[in-house]
Design an enzyme around this catalytic site. Structure first.
Site, PDB file in Angstrom:
ATOM      1  N   GLU A 287      -7.425  -6.148   7.746  1.00  8.99           N
ATOM      2  CA  GLU A 287      -6.014  -5.873   8.040  1.00  8.99           C
ATOM      3  C   GLU A 287      -5.252  -5.478   6.774  1.00  8.99           C
ATOM      4  O   GLU A 287      -4.240  -6.082   6.438  1.00  8.99           O
ATOM      5  CB  GLU A 287      -5.362  -7.129   8.649  1.00  8.99           C
ATOM      6  CG  GLU A 287      -6.089  -7.700   9.848  1.00  8.99           C
ATOM      7  CD  GLU A 287      -5.658  -9.138  10.172  1.00  8.99           C
ATOM      8  OE1 GLU A 287      -4.729  -9.664   9.530  1.00  8.99           O
ATOM      9  OE2 GLU A 287      -6.270  -9.737  11.066  1.00  8.99           O
ATOM     10  N   PRO A 288      -5.716  -4.480   6.055  1.00  8.56           N
ATOM     11  CA  PRO A 288      -5.054  -4.136   4.798  1.00  8.56           C
ATOM     12  C   PRO A 288      -3.758  -3.357   5.035  1.00  8.56           C
ATOM     13  O   PRO A 288      -3.687  -2.501   5.918  1.00  8.56           O
ATOM     14  CB  PRO A 288      -6.074  -3.238   4.106  1.00  8.56           C
ATOM     15  CG  PRO A 288      -6.791  -2.572   5.241  1.00  8.56           C
ATOM     16  CD  PRO A 288      -6.832  -3.573   6.363  1.00  8.56           C
ATOM     17  N   ARG A 290      -0.883  -3.093   2.024  1.00 10.51           N
ATOM     18  CA  ARG A 290      -0.560  -2.621   0.674  1.00 10.51           C
ATOM     19  C   ARG A 290      -1.678  -1.781   0.059  1.00 10.51           C
ATOM     20  O   ARG A 290      -1.407  -0.779  -0.598  1.00 10.51           O
ATOM     21  CB  ARG A 290      -0.309  -3.836  -0.218  1.00 10.51           C
ATOM     22  CG  ARG A 290       0.214  -3.511  -1.592  1.00 10.51           C
ATOM     23  CD  ARG A 290       0.208  -4.756  -2.491  1.00 10.51           C
ATOM     24  NE  ARG A 290       0.653  -5.940  -1.794  1.00 10.51           N
ATOM     25  CZ  ARG A 290       1.898  -6.415  -1.848  1.00 10.51           C
ATOM     26  NH1 ARG A 290       2.802  -5.803  -2.566  1.00 10.51           N
ATOM     27  NH2 ARG A 290       2.218  -7.510  -1.188  1.00 10.51           N
ATOM     28  N   ARG A 326      11.740  -5.317  -3.619  1.00 11.04           N
ATOM     29  CA  ARG A 326      10.656  -6.109  -4.208  1.00 11.04           C
ATOM     30  C   ARG A 326      10.982  -6.721  -5.567  1.00 11.04           C
ATOM     31  O   ARG A 326      10.672  -7.893  -5.790  1.00 11.04           O
ATOM     32  CB  ARG A 326       9.358  -5.293  -4.266  1.00 11.04           C
ATOM     33  CG  ARG A 326       8.856  -4.894  -2.857  1.00 11.04           C
ATOM     34  CD  ARG A 326       7.476  -4.259  -2.880  1.00 11.04           C
ATOM     35  NE  ARG A 326       6.471  -5.224  -3.249  1.00 11.04           N
ATOM     36  CZ  ARG A 326       5.929  -5.333  -4.446  1.00 11.04           C
ATOM     37  NH1 ARG A 326       6.242  -4.465  -5.400  1.00 11.04           N
ATOM     38  NH2 ARG A 326       5.059  -6.270  -4.700  1.00 11.04           N
ATOM     39  N   TYR A 330      10.671 -10.562  -4.990  1.00 10.79           N
ATOM     40  CA  TYR A 330       9.388 -11.124  -5.427  1.00 10.79           C
ATOM     41  C   TYR A 330       9.211 -11.078  -6.945  1.00 10.79           C
ATOM     42  O   TYR A 330       8.091 -11.260  -7.418  1.00 10.79           O
ATOM     43  CB  TYR A 330       8.223 -10.308  -4.846  1.00 10.79           C
ATOM     44  CG  TYR A 330       8.197 -10.104  -3.357  1.00 10.79           C
ATOM     45  CD1 TYR A 330       7.981 -11.170  -2.483  1.00 10.79           C
ATOM     46  CD2 TYR A 330       8.324  -8.828  -2.812  1.00 10.79           C
ATOM     47  CE1 TYR A 330       7.916 -10.963  -1.115  1.00 10.79           C
ATOM     48  CE2 TYR A 330       8.251  -8.622  -1.443  1.00 10.79           C
ATOM     49  CZ  TYR A 330       8.048  -9.698  -0.597  1.00 10.79           C
ATOM     50  OH  TYR A 330       7.968  -9.481   0.755  1.00 10.79           O
ATOM     51  N   CYS A 356      26.750  -4.585  -5.462  1.00  8.50           N
ATOM     52  CA  CYS A 356      27.509  -5.645  -6.132  1.00  8.50           C
ATOM     53  C   CYS A 356      26.787  -6.985  -6.075  1.00  8.50           C
ATOM     54  O   CYS A 356      27.212  -7.905  -5.378  1.00  8.50           O
ATOM     55  CB  CYS A 356      28.899  -5.726  -5.523  1.00  8.50           C
ATOM     56  SG  CYS A 356      29.719  -4.140  -5.648  1.00  8.50           S
ATOM     57  N   GLU A 357      25.663  -7.053  -6.764  1.00  8.78           N
ATOM     58  CA  GLU A 357      24.847  -8.271  -6.875  1.00  8.78           C
ATOM     59  C   GLU A 357      24.165  -8.194  -8.230  1.00  8.78           C
ATOM     60  O   GLU A 357      23.634  -7.134  -8.579  1.00  8.78           O
ATOM     61  CB  GLU A 357      23.715  -8.287  -5.830  1.00  8.78           C
ATOM     62  CG  GLU A 357      24.113  -8.313  -4.393  1.00  8.78           C
ATOM     63  CD  GLU A 357      24.348  -9.721  -3.862  1.00  8.78           C
ATOM     64  OE1 GLU A 357      24.040 -10.699  -4.578  1.00  8.78           O
ATOM     65  OE2 GLU A 357      24.858  -9.829  -2.737  1.00  8.78           O
ATOM     66  N   TYR A 385       5.854  -2.146   1.564  1.00 10.66           N
ATOM     67  CA  TYR A 385       6.982  -3.077   1.512  1.00 10.66           C
ATOM     68  C   TYR A 385       8.146  -2.474   0.713  1.00 10.66           C
ATOM     69  O   TYR A 385       8.838  -3.162  -0.020  1.00 10.66           O
ATOM     70  CB  TYR A 385       6.521  -4.441   0.955  1.00 10.66           C
ATOM     71  CG  TYR A 385       5.324  -4.967   1.712  1.00 10.66           C
ATOM     72  CD1 TYR A 385       5.478  -5.456   3.005  1.00 10.66           C
ATOM     73  CD2 TYR A 385       4.039  -4.897   1.171  1.00 10.66           C
ATOM     74  CE1 TYR A 385       4.374  -5.879   3.738  1.00 10.66           C
ATOM     75  CE2 TYR A 385       2.935  -5.327   1.910  1.00 10.66           C
ATOM     76  CZ  TYR A 385       3.112  -5.816   3.180  1.00 10.66           C
ATOM     77  OH  TYR A 385       2.027  -6.232   3.911  1.00 10.66           O
TER      78      TYR A 385
HETATM   79  C1  PLP Z   1       1.097  -8.912   6.115  1.00 19.97           C
HETATM   80  C2  PLP Z   1      -0.194  -9.141   6.767  1.00 19.97           C
HETATM   81  C3  PLP Z   1      -1.294  -8.334   6.457  1.00 19.97           C
HETATM   82  C4  PLP Z   1      -1.247  -7.252   5.412  1.00 19.97           C
HETATM   83  O1  PLP Z   1      -1.069  -7.753   4.127  1.00 19.97           O
HETATM   84  P1  PLP Z   1      -1.296  -6.808   2.861  1.00 19.97           P
HETATM   85  O2  PLP Z   1      -1.104  -7.712   1.711  1.00 19.97           O
HETATM   86  O3  PLP Z   1      -0.284  -5.717   2.907  1.00 19.97           O
HETATM   87  O4  PLP Z   1      -2.689  -6.268   2.937  1.00 19.97           O
HETATM   88  C5  PLP Z   1      -2.469  -8.550   7.150  1.00 19.97           C
HETATM   89  N1  PLP Z   1      -2.573  -9.522   8.094  1.00 19.97           N
HETATM   90  C6  PLP Z   1      -1.533 -10.312   8.402  1.00 19.97           C
HETATM   91  C7  PLP Z   1      -1.712 -11.352   9.448  1.00 19.97           C
HETATM   92  C8  PLP Z   1      -0.322 -10.159   7.753  1.00 19.97           C
HETATM   93  O5  PLP Z   1       0.709 -10.959   8.057  1.00 19.97           O
END
Ligand code: PLP
Length: 432
Positions: A287-288, A290, A326, A330, A356-357, A385
């Site tokens: 599930e990539p 980024r 970001r 972060y 204005c922050e 993101y």
């Molecule tokens: C956000 C998320 C991802 C993707 O994360 P990356 O750091 O962008 O790869 C994959 N799986 C789940 C469940 C997430 O919440």
């Protein structure tokens, strides 16, 4: 590796000059490289080829329809976290049967919609959710494919706001409780136990935490897979990218340098995980987000003013924290480069937006080339993101997005007209 590089003094995205895009489409402007996006998807897809697998791009990292369409055409699946994201995938021509639906708070309406679209799996995060999915499926006279998200309780060593794989956070179900949950879920008539899922955090630049988590859950996976005839194991996303300049600058030696510094690459990821995963005989889902979209985008901004105070050199630009949050959210680092390369000494500068922050900054005390009003700067590695987290704070319109493919460039999202920001608002009757 990415397709943003200088030719002479000009920053290019693939074959297109970024300055020409900024002049033509205005700023702040997100610019995406189709080739980089494709390349990163394929690099990961290829290294996983020894096993049956499905790469599900995490839509929340970048949900622009054009980018989703590029990935759908490459055969990507999608990791979605809301009904809205599923609608986007459909609008982009993606296949709902290659979608996995994650998230701790799925509503009844979202579950019903996803069930009707036949998503590949619901990744459930609580027992109450399993019961709700079962109930909705019963009402629709359907069987819902589910996986449960196991929290392996391993430290991912990333920023606190993006770690998910320990018991300190809201995600998943504790490792020790998983077998009990599967046993109870197996009795719910409208569920089909299809897999097991985990996701330990985001922006992990080492393989070790993934390896530790996989090693820890393997015995559990084997038992569950056998008992419930599971079909897949999702090992989540979270693969990190390099934001720092020496590596992110797109020099040809990127992968080599990354390997030398022990930073995760598709090859090292696969080399360390596949030997453990292959014997399971399960389909492996990734599930990539980024990793695929991050280096494929930049945010281009125009310098409005340079303000020198006694101690500081402020470069005030037309992009702000509402466009890219970001750094503020972060403490993230984004390399900032001039779109027209400069010679001359660098000056320690704070690049700040007009909001204005005091949190509205992109960098502090960073040596940057001297710039002046009208120059353009690019914030690199802003494809993940970035735009998706933007807001209308300070009634600032959402930026435009452009997709580049070779020498072609086209608008993938028009700049939001200011009026649209309040178009849903009303002056209530008693004030008229
Ligand atoms: C956000 C998320 C991802 C993707 O994360 P990356 O750091 O962008 O790869 C994959 N799986 C789940 C469940 C997430 O919440």
């Amino acid at each position: 590796m990415h397709d943003f590089h200088y030719r002479g003094k000009k920053l290019l995205c693939e074959g297109v000059a970024v300055e020409a895009l900024a002049r033509r489409f205005g700023t702040p402007l997100y610019v995406y490289s189709q080739h980089t996006l494709t390349d990163h998807f394929q690099k990961l897809d290829r290294v996983m080829s020894p096993v049956e697998h499905l790469v599900c791009f995490s839509v929340k990292s970048n949900s622009n329809l054009s980018l989703l369409r590029v990935l759908a055409r490459l055969g990507s699946g999608f990791d979605i976290v809301s009904g809205g994201e599923l609608q986007r995938v459909l609008a982009a021509g993606g296949d709902p049967r290659r979608c996995i639906f994650a998230g701790v708070g799925k509503t009844e309406a979202e579950i019903e919609f996803a069930l009707r679209q036949n998503v590949y799996s619901f990744n459930a995060e609580s027992e109450a959710e399993l019961q709700r999915i079962n109930r909705v499926a019963a009402r629709l006279k359907k069987t819902a494919p589910v996986a449960v998200r196991v929290n392996p309780n391993v430290a991912a060593h990333t920023h606190a706001k993006i770690t998910t794989g320990t018991y300190e956070n809201k995600f998943g179900i504790a490792f020790e409780q998983i077998e009990g949950i599967y046993a109870r879920a197996a009795r719910l008539k409208h569920l089909r136990l299809r897999g097991l899922q985990m996701h330990i955090g985001s922006q992990l630049t080492r393989v070790a935490p993934f390896e530790r988590a996989v090693r820890k859950i393997l015995p559990l996976v084997r038992r569950l897979a056998e008992r419930y005839k599971l079909e897949f194991l999702s090992i989540g996303g979270g693969l990190g990218i390099v934001y720092e300049p020496a590596l992110a600058s797109g020099s040809p030696g990127w992968w080599k340098t990354a390997a030398a510094r022990n930073i995760l690459t598709p090859a090292s990821y696969a080399a360390r995980l596949l030997p453990r995963l292959q014997p399971l005989g399960l389909k492996i889902v990734l599930e990539p987000g980024r990793f695929i979209s991050g280096n494929a985008g930049i945010l281009v901004t125009r310098v409005e003013y340079v303000k020198r105070t006694g101690r500081k050199n402020f470069v005030i630009v037309d992009a702000a924290m509402n466009d890219l949050i970001r750094p503020a959210f972060y403490d993230a680092y984004h390399e900032i480069v001039p779109v027209a390369r400069k010679t001359g000494a660098s000056i320690k500068s704070d690049v700040v937006g007009p909001i204005c922050e005091s949190g509205d900054y992109f960098c502090k005390d960073r040596p940057l080339p001297g710039v002046g009003e009208g120059d353009y700067l690019a914030l690199l590695s802003a494809g993940a993101y970035g735009f998706v987290m933007s807001s209308n704070y300070n009634t600032r319109p959402l930026a435009a997005e452009v997709l580049v493919n070779g020498r072609r460039a086209a608008v993938a999202r028009v700049r939001q007209p200011a009026k649209e920001i309040w178009s849903g608002e009303k002056v209530v009757a008693w004030l008229k």
